[in-house]
Design a protein around this motif. Structure first.
Motif, PDB file in Angstrom:
ATOM      1  N   SER A 285       0.819  -1.219   0.000  1.00 56.94           N
ATOM      2  CA  SER A 285       0.000   0.000   0.000  1.00 56.94           C
ATOM      3  C   SER A 285       0.851   1.266   0.000  1.00 56.94           C
ATOM      4  O   SER A 285       0.314   2.361  -0.188  1.00 56.94           O
ATOM      5  CB  SER A 285      -0.915   0.023   1.236  1.00 56.94           C
ATOM      6  OG  SER A 285      -1.807  -1.059   1.235  1.00 56.94           O
ATOM      7  N   PHE A 286       2.162   1.118   0.226  1.00 56.35           N
ATOM      8  CA  PHE A 286       3.023   2.286   0.398  1.00 56.35           C
ATOM      9  C   PHE A 286       4.137   2.314  -0.645  1.00 56.35           C
ATOM     10  O   PHE A 286       4.337   1.366  -1.401  1.00 56.35           O
ATOM     11  CB  PHE A 286       3.618   2.295   1.809  1.00 56.35           C
ATOM     12  CG  PHE A 286       2.605   2.126   2.911  1.00 56.35           C
ATOM     13  CD1 PHE A 286       1.433   2.865   2.903  1.00 56.35           C
ATOM     14  CD2 PHE A 286       2.811   1.222   3.937  1.00 56.35           C
ATOM     15  CE1 PHE A 286       0.484   2.708   3.907  1.00 56.35           C
ATOM     16  CE2 PHE A 286       1.870   1.049   4.943  1.00 56.35           C
ATOM     17  CZ  PHE A 286       0.706   1.801   4.928  1.00 56.35           C
ATOM     18  N   ASN A 287       4.873   3.406  -0.635  1.00 57.47           N
ATOM     19  CA  ASN A 287       6.027   3.568  -1.513  1.00 57.47           C
ATOM     20  C   ASN A 287       7.079   2.504  -1.203  1.00 57.47           C
ATOM     21  O   ASN A 287       7.288   2.148  -0.038  1.00 57.47           O
ATOM     22  CB  ASN A 287       6.611   4.972  -1.318  1.00 57.47           C
ATOM     23  CG  ASN A 287       7.652   5.334  -2.352  1.00 57.47           C
ATOM     24  OD1 ASN A 287       8.710   4.743  -2.416  1.00 57.47           O
ATOM     25  ND2 ASN A 287       7.330   6.332  -3.167  1.00 57.47           N
ATOM     26  N   LYS A 288       7.744   2.009  -2.230  1.00 56.09           N
ATOM     27  CA  LYS A 288       8.726   0.936  -2.032  1.00 56.09           C
ATOM     28  C   LYS A 288       9.927   1.368  -1.197  1.00 56.09           C
ATOM     29  O   LYS A 288      10.694   0.540  -0.720  1.00 56.09           O
ATOM     30  CB  LYS A 288       9.205   0.406  -3.385  1.00 56.09           C
ATOM     31  CG  LYS A 288       8.151  -0.384  -4.148  1.00 56.09           C
ATOM     32  CD  LYS A 288       8.729  -1.046  -5.381  1.00 56.09           C
ATOM     33  CE  LYS A 288       7.663  -1.822  -6.144  1.00 56.09           C
ATOM     34  NZ  LYS A 288       7.123  -2.929  -5.334  1.00 56.09           N
ATOM     35  N   LYS A 289      10.098   2.653  -1.007  1.00 57.47           N
ATOM     36  CA  LYS A 289      11.183   3.144  -0.155  1.00 57.47           C
ATOM     37  C   LYS A 289      10.841   3.031   1.327  1.00 57.47           C
ATOM     38  O   LYS A 289      11.703   3.280   2.178  1.00 57.47           O
ATOM     39  CB  LYS A 289      11.490   4.605  -0.485  1.00 57.47           C
ATOM     40  CG  LYS A 289      12.037   4.829  -1.883  1.00 57.47           C
ATOM     41  CD  LYS A 289      12.303   6.312  -2.126  1.00 57.47           C
ATOM     42  CE  LYS A 289      12.820   6.558  -3.528  1.00 57.47           C
ATOM     43  NZ  LYS A 289      13.058   8.007  -3.788  1.00 57.47           N
ATOM     44  N   SER A 290       9.610   2.660   1.640  1.00 58.88           N
ATOM     45  CA  SER A 290       9.177   2.549   3.037  1.00 58.88           C
ATOM     46  C   SER A 290       9.985   1.494   3.773  1.00 58.88           C
ATOM     47  O   SER A 290      10.475   0.527   3.178  1.00 58.88           O
ATOM     48  CB  SER A 290       7.682   2.206   3.095  1.00 58.88           C
ATOM     49  OG  SER A 290       6.903   3.220   2.508  1.00 58.88           O
ATOM     50  N   GLN A 291      10.104   1.673   5.090  1.00 59.59           N
ATOM     51  CA  GLN A 291      10.881   0.748   5.921  1.00 59.59           C
ATOM     52  C   GLN A 291      10.075   0.322   7.142  1.00 59.59           C
ATOM     53  O   GLN A 291       9.304   1.101   7.701  1.00 59.59           O
ATOM     54  CB  GLN A 291      12.198   1.388   6.369  1.00 59.59           C
ATOM     55  CG  GLN A 291      13.167   1.665   5.236  1.00 59.59           C
ATOM     56  CD  GLN A 291      14.480   2.256   5.724  1.00 59.59           C
ATOM     57  OE1 GLN A 291      14.762   2.289   6.929  1.00 59.59           O
ATOM     58  NE2 GLN A 291      15.291   2.721   4.791  1.00 59.59           N
ATOM     59  N   PHE A 292      10.304  -0.918   7.547  1.00 59.75           N
ATOM     60  CA  PHE A 292       9.707  -1.453   8.768  1.00 59.75           C
ATOM     61  C   PHE A 292      10.832  -1.728   9.751  1.00 59.75           C
ATOM     62  O   PHE A 292      11.717  -2.533   9.475  1.00 59.75           O
ATOM     63  CB  PHE A 292       8.924  -2.729   8.458  1.00 59.75           C
ATOM     64  CG  PHE A 292       8.473  -3.486   9.686  1.00 59.75           C
ATOM     65  CD1 PHE A 292       7.843  -2.835  10.737  1.00 59.75           C
ATOM     66  CD2 PHE A 292       8.681  -4.856   9.796  1.00 59.75           C
ATOM     67  CE1 PHE A 292       7.435  -3.522  11.868  1.00 59.75           C
ATOM     68  CE2 PHE A 292       8.274  -5.556  10.917  1.00 59.75           C
ATOM     69  CZ  PHE A 292       7.658  -4.887  11.954  1.00 59.75           C
ATOM     70  N   TRP A 293      10.792  -1.052  10.899  1.00 60.04           N
ATOM     71  CA  TRP A 293      11.807  -1.229  11.936  1.00 60.04           C
ATOM     72  C   TRP A 293      11.230  -2.144  13.015  1.00 60.04           C
ATOM     73  O   TRP A 293      10.430  -1.722  13.851  1.00 60.04           O
ATOM     74  CB  TRP A 293      12.221   0.110  12.524  1.00 60.04           C
ATOM     75  CG  TRP A 293      12.939   1.010  11.542  1.00 60.04           C
ATOM     76  CD1 TRP A 293      13.150   0.772  10.217  1.00 60.04           C
ATOM     77  CD2 TRP A 293      13.520   2.288  11.823  1.00 60.04           C
ATOM     78  NE1 TRP A 293      13.827   1.818   9.646  1.00 60.04           N
ATOM     79  CE2 TRP A 293      14.070   2.767  10.604  1.00 60.04           C
ATOM     80  CE3 TRP A 293      13.624   3.081  12.958  1.00 60.04           C
ATOM     81  CZ2 TRP A 293      14.715   4.002  10.507  1.00 60.04           C
ATOM     82  CZ3 TRP A 293      14.261   4.308  12.864  1.00 60.04           C
ATOM     83  CH2 TRP A 293      14.809   4.757  11.658  1.00 60.04           C
ATOM     84  N   PHE A 294      11.631  -3.381  12.984  1.00 61.37           N
ATOM     85  CA  PHE A 294      11.109  -4.408  13.882  1.00 61.37           C
ATOM     86  C   PHE A 294      11.751  -4.259  15.255  1.00 61.37           C
ATOM     87  O   PHE A 294      12.949  -4.446  15.417  1.00 61.37           O
ATOM     88  CB  PHE A 294      11.411  -5.783  13.283  1.00 61.37           C
ATOM     89  CG  PHE A 294      10.832  -6.958  14.030  1.00 61.37           C
ATOM     90  CD1 PHE A 294       9.488  -7.006  14.345  1.00 61.37           C
ATOM     91  CD2 PHE A 294      11.640  -8.023  14.398  1.00 61.37           C
ATOM     92  CE1 PHE A 294       8.953  -8.102  15.016  1.00 61.37           C
ATOM     93  CE2 PHE A 294      11.123  -9.114  15.067  1.00 61.37           C
ATOM     94  CZ  PHE A 294       9.778  -9.152  15.376  1.00 61.37           C
ATOM     95  N   TYR A 295      10.934  -3.906  16.259  1.00 64.09           N
ATOM     96  CA  TYR A 295      11.426  -3.638  17.618  1.00 64.09           C
ATOM     97  C   TYR A 295      12.534  -2.586  17.630  1.00 64.09           C
ATOM     98  O   TYR A 295      13.366  -2.562  18.540  1.00 64.09           O
ATOM     99  CB  TYR A 295      11.925  -4.922  18.287  1.00 64.09           C
ATOM    100  CG  TYR A 295      10.829  -5.842  18.774  1.00 64.09           C
ATOM    101  CD1 TYR A 295      10.241  -5.674  20.020  1.00 64.09           C
ATOM    102  CD2 TYR A 295      10.374  -6.899  17.974  1.00 64.09           C
ATOM    103  CE1 TYR A 295       9.241  -6.522  20.462  1.00 64.09           C
ATOM    104  CE2 TYR A 295       9.363  -7.751  18.416  1.00 64.09           C
ATOM    105  CZ  TYR A 295       8.809  -7.555  19.659  1.00 64.09           C
ATOM    106  OH  TYR A 295       7.811  -8.395  20.099  1.00 64.09           O
ATOM    107  N   ASN A 296      12.581  -1.751  16.614  1.00 60.04           N
ATOM    108  CA  ASN A 296      13.624  -0.736  16.490  1.00 60.04           C
ATOM    109  C   ASN A 296      15.017  -1.369  16.501  1.00 60.04           C
ATOM    110  O   ASN A 296      15.993  -0.730  16.900  1.00 60.04           O
ATOM    111  CB  ASN A 296      13.516   0.310  17.618  1.00 60.04           C
ATOM    112  CG  ASN A 296      14.282   1.589  17.307  1.00 60.04           C
ATOM    113  OD1 ASN A 296      14.456   1.954  16.145  1.00 60.04           O
ATOM    114  ND2 ASN A 296      14.749   2.273  18.341  1.00 60.04           N
ATOM    115  N   GLY A 297      15.085  -2.638  16.051  1.00 54.66           N
ATOM    116  CA  GLY A 297      16.373  -3.334  16.083  1.00 54.66           C
ATOM    117  C   GLY A 297      16.720  -4.081  14.812  1.00 54.66           C
ATOM    118  O   GLY A 297      17.866  -4.474  14.617  1.00 54.66           O
ATOM    119  N   SER A 298      15.743  -4.296  13.916  1.00 53.52           N
ATOM    120  CA  SER A 298      15.973  -4.917  12.611  1.00 53.52           C
ATOM    121  C   SER A 298      15.215  -4.103  11.579  1.00 53.52           C
ATOM    122  O   SER A 298      14.085  -3.679  11.834  1.00 53.52           O
ATOM    123  CB  SER A 298      15.467  -6.364  12.580  1.00 53.52           C
ATOM    124  OG  SER A 298      16.041  -7.127  13.617  1.00 53.52           O
TER     125      SER A 298
END
Length: 451
Positions: free
Chosen positions: A324-337
């Motif tokens: 649903s978002f721009n491919k540049k988007s990032q997911f920060w898992f627990y702010n550690g990965s």
């Protein structure tokens, strides 16, 4: 007569010796099972589910031979890498569950009617992890500053509160862990402050409770810890609608074309999987959607930086939410990965420019389930506040500075096998051998110090 008796005695004696020899041979074969199973796998033994630390064989050196460290580590390696080990673990686990209702999983507890929980969810529901109003006041105050700063930059901040299984199913919690109901919980105080500071937020807890008795399929499962796969479709659609309304954007529509009924699939039975039992605990069927996400063509796709735990993590990894978002988007898992469609693999925060990610993002989303409120977004709000308030780069925060020093110290202790493993795993990333070992030290130190 005597000869006859003597012959019988001799015959019986020989038969007894033969039986003993046969039993001895069978015993040897049984004891050697791991050896021939390792050399010639006769049986298919499924590996254990869940997270556990694998021992590595130490290379032989003159020093560890004389100190007997090599012998000790080799013995531990052989025991823990027994090819029949998973089978015997499952036998033990099944017997203890069947006879004593005991689950051999870390933090896992069995409630009424075979409903499974992690104990931390129950403790949170009864306010046992309450960090105090002052800590939450500081936390939300920093959120407010970040939100105001982002809006001045024509960006947006969204906080998403996920429900917990114990607050959704308190009736199935084991009696031994129940306690008095209190309003002094992290969740209750946080929601009050979010309203008071007018933070942009979505609270799914009351939404789930309202739909609990009317939903055609379960929103939480019997042997899982997360919200169900079925509920994820509605969650994604709600978040997208919230973003569209808040920012006047047009995002791809998310919906289910149809549903298939089945017993618990990943991740709906995630707690049951790690019990490593022979037989299933749950016999409940759940609804699994055939997910459809509208084409992003001619849509306004924002760059999103989302910081969350595994609740939103399942939306990213299992439900393709970031389509649903721009491919540049990032997911920060627990702010550690760090995950992104642009990365070949997960990245450690030290491998990216976190400050640039925040600066480039149109929307910053912070989310967690109820037990993780106490971790205050794993320092993300503190770091982002310092970034906007004082111009302090995230990588220069005290916590990250201390982490870097500790990881470098750990790197100096790696043996030859660990170094080879680090280089092998990082070759696909196209980085130098030294960088590979450095990154390996980040992950290894992080794994050993998980909260």
């Amino acid at each position: 007569m005597r000869n006859f008796n003597l012959n019988n005695i001799l015959r019986n004696s020989m038969q007894s010796v033969l039986i003993k020899k046969i039993l001895f041979v069978l015993l040897l074969l049984l004891l050697s099972c791991p050896l021939w199973q390792y050399a010639i796998p006769v049986f298919h033994i499924s590996p254990l589910s869940g997270a556990y630390v694998k021992k590595e064989m130490q290379p032989l050196t003159a020093v560890n031979w004389l100190t007997a460290d090599f012998q000790k580590s080799t013995e531990e390696y052989v025991i823990l890498n027994n090819p029949l080990g998973p089978f015997f673990v499952s036998v033990k686990n099944q017997l203890e569950y069947s006879l004593f209702d005991k689950l051999n999983i870390s933090r896992g507890v069995l409630g009424k009617h075979n409903y499974m929980y992690e104990q931390v969810f129950i403790d949170t529901y009864y306010g046992r992890d309450f960090i105090g109003k002052e800590a939450l006041l500081e936390y939300v105050g920093k959120m407010k500053f970040i939100q105001d700063t982002l809006r001045a930059l024509n960006k947006e901040f969204i906080y998403i509160q996920c429900p917990g299984k114990a607050s959704f199913y308190p009736e199935f919690s084991p009696d031994s862990l129940k306690g008095p109901i209190t309003q002094k919980t992290n969740y209750n105080e946080l929601i009050k402050l979010l309203d008071e500071f007018k933070i942009n937020y979505i609270d799914f807890a009351p939404v789930f409770l309202k739909a609990k008795d009317n939903s055609p399929y379960p929103l939480f499962t019997q042997t899982g810890i997360h919200w169900s796969v079925y509920s994820n479709v509605g969650v994604m659609d709600s978040i997208n609608n919230f973003i569209e309304t808040t920012m006047n954007l047009d995002l791809p529509e998310v919906y289910a074309e149809s549903y298939e009924l089945d017993y618990a699939r990943d991740p709906d039975g995630d707690l049951e999987y790690i019990t490593n039992l022979f037989y299933k605990i749950s016999d409940i069927q759940y609804a699994y959607p055939k997910l459809k996400i509208e084409s992003p063509k001619n849509k306004d796709l924002p760059i999103v930086c989302m910081v969350s735990d595994s609740y939103m993590g399942n939306l990213y990894h299992k439900m393709n939410f970031f389509d649903s978002f721009n491919k540049k988007s990032q997911f920060w898992f627990y702010n550690g990965s760090v995950y992104s469609y642009l990365f070949k693999d997960r990245m450690h925060p030290y491998q990216i420019d976190q400050d640039k990610t925040i600066a480039d993002s149109d929307i910053i989303i912070v989310s967690c389930t109820e037990p993780n409120v106490s971790y205050r977004s794993w320092d993300f709000i503190d770091e982002t506040y310092d970034y906007y308030k004082y111009g302090l780069k995230i990588k220069d925060s005290k916590k990250k500075h201390d982490f870097l020093i500790a990881a470098q110290k750990l790197k100096a202790t790696f043996n030859e096998n660990q170094i080879k493993k680090a280089i092998k795993e990082a070759r696909k990333l196209g980085i130098s051998d030294d960088s590979a070992v450095t990154i390996y030290s980040f992950w290894e130190y992080q794994f050993r110090n998980l909260k």
